[in-house]
Design an enzyme around this catalytic site. Structure first.
Site, short mmCIF file in Angstrom:
data_model
loop_
_atom_site.label_atom_id
_atom_site.label_comp_id
_atom_site.label_asym_id
_atom_site.label_seq_id
_atom_site.Cartn_x
_atom_site.Cartn_y
_atom_site.Cartn_z
N HIS A 60 -6.97 -6.69 -0.81
CA HIS A 60 -5.97 -5.64 -0.59
C HIS A 60 -4.99 -5.95 0.53
CE1 HIS A 60 -4.26 -1.66 -0.67
NE2 HIS A 60 -4.51 -1.51 0.62
N ASP A 76 0.86 -1.19 0.00
CA ASP A 76 0.00 0.00 0.00
C ASP A 76 0.90 1.24 0.00
OD1 ASP A 76 -3.00 0.90 0.45
OD2 ASP A 76 -1.86 1.98 1.98
#
Length: 327
Positions: free
Chosen positions: A303, A108
């Site tokens: 994610h 991320d």
């Protein structure tokens, strides 16, 4: 005992780059260290599975709470969270550890930072591992203006630019916020879908406020793991992490003139099939920009890949390390 205490090594602290950085270290102090860099809204705790596995494999591994997060310092000024500071913290951590170079692994936002390290501090990087976050060319325009045009004014990164607003909304009910974000892939893919009425994509403010918090079926973390995040963000708030986003334009302005390729550096890119925010398609151009690149996809992962599919992540990284950085 909290999950943070039971699942992590003892916390250590280092004075780096004008702040105090908290970090967690495991494995023997030999070979090239692997520095694990978390994203938003996360902590070094996000890497708990990797710290254990890398230690068991005899690898030296370090996971910091980065600037603005967890037990590390949270400076006031927004500009204290620009790329110069974020990369400088990591080179400062290397100085503290007494090493010249490390392999940097980022997920991320941590991924954005680790891909900038070889451009800004080439002498300190032995290798780069991107988890979900690809190496991306410099945008032709201010990225915030581009996001506003493409995704609308309520897209979360655009929304984050407004001082104080997202900070207050996310902090109003920290447990709900963390449970909203830390969900399984199908739930986050639905949140990322194009709205029928033509509104903003990734409009997390509205989605969070509409979300029924009694929905427990999509939860990714155990109650103990969730509590570690909730306790931390209740104490710190979200402003430090949001301030990373508030430097998108500044970082873009200041990155003019940096190299546009990464050569002579072993790089590994791991994509996640069901990541709605950082899609595998975003990494497709990487072979044209990185001279020494290996790519893999983890199927079925959303994610939060290092927490969703830790065994697959650990196996891919350790296999690559054994080939590229043998002990």
């Amino acid at each position: 005992m909290s999950a943070l205490e039971s699942q992590m090594p003892p916390v250590q602290r280092a004075p780096v780059n004008g702040i105090e950085m908290a970090y967690y270290e495991a494995g023997p102090r030999e070979g090239v260290p692997i520095i694990l860099c978390h994203g938003f809204p996360e902590l070094a705790f996000s890497w708990r599975h990797q710290l254990k596995a890398f230690e068991a494999a005899g690898r030296w591994v370090v996971a910091p709470d980065q600037r603005g997060y967890g037990l590390s310092s949270r400076p006031e000024a927004v500009t204290d969270y620009d790329m110069e500071h974020l990369t400088g913290d990591l080179t400062g951590l290397l100085d503290h550890l007494g090493v010249e170079k490390a392999i940097f692994c980022g997920h991320d936002w941590g991924g954005i930072v680790v891909w900038q390290l070889p451009l800004m501090h080439p002498g300190r990087v032995a290798g780069v591992i991107g988890l979900n976050t690809p190496f991306m060319p410099r945008s032709p325009l201010d990225p915030i203006a581009l996001m506003r045009m493409r995704f609308g004014p309520d897209m979360y990164i655009v929304w984050f630019q407004t001082p104080g607003d997202a900070d207050a909304v996310l902090s109003a009910d920290v447990e709900k916020t963390m449970r909203f974000f830390m969900r399984k892939p199908a739930a986050l893919q639905a949140a990322a879908a194009q709205p029928a009425a033509g509104g903003s994509t990734f409009a997390f403010k509205e989605l969070l406020q509409r979300w029924d918090a009694s929905d427990t079926g999509s939860q990714l973390l155990t109650p103990e793991e969730l509590a570690a995040f909730v306790e931390s963000f209740r104490r710190t708030g979200f402003t430090g992490g949001i301030n990373w986003y508030r430097n998108f334009t500044r970082n873009w302005e200041r990155s003019e003139g940096l190299p546009v390729r990464i050569d002579r550096l072993p790089c590994l890119m791991i994509t996640a099939e069901k990541d709605a925010v950082l899609t595998p398609a975003m990494a497709e151009g990487m072979p044209g920009m990185i001279g020494d690149l290996e790519m893999h996809m983890i199927h079925g992962s959303g994610h939060w890949t290092q927490q969703e599919k830790p065994e697959e992540v650990n196996q891919l990284i350790l296999d690559w390390l054994d080939r590229r950085f043998p002990k």
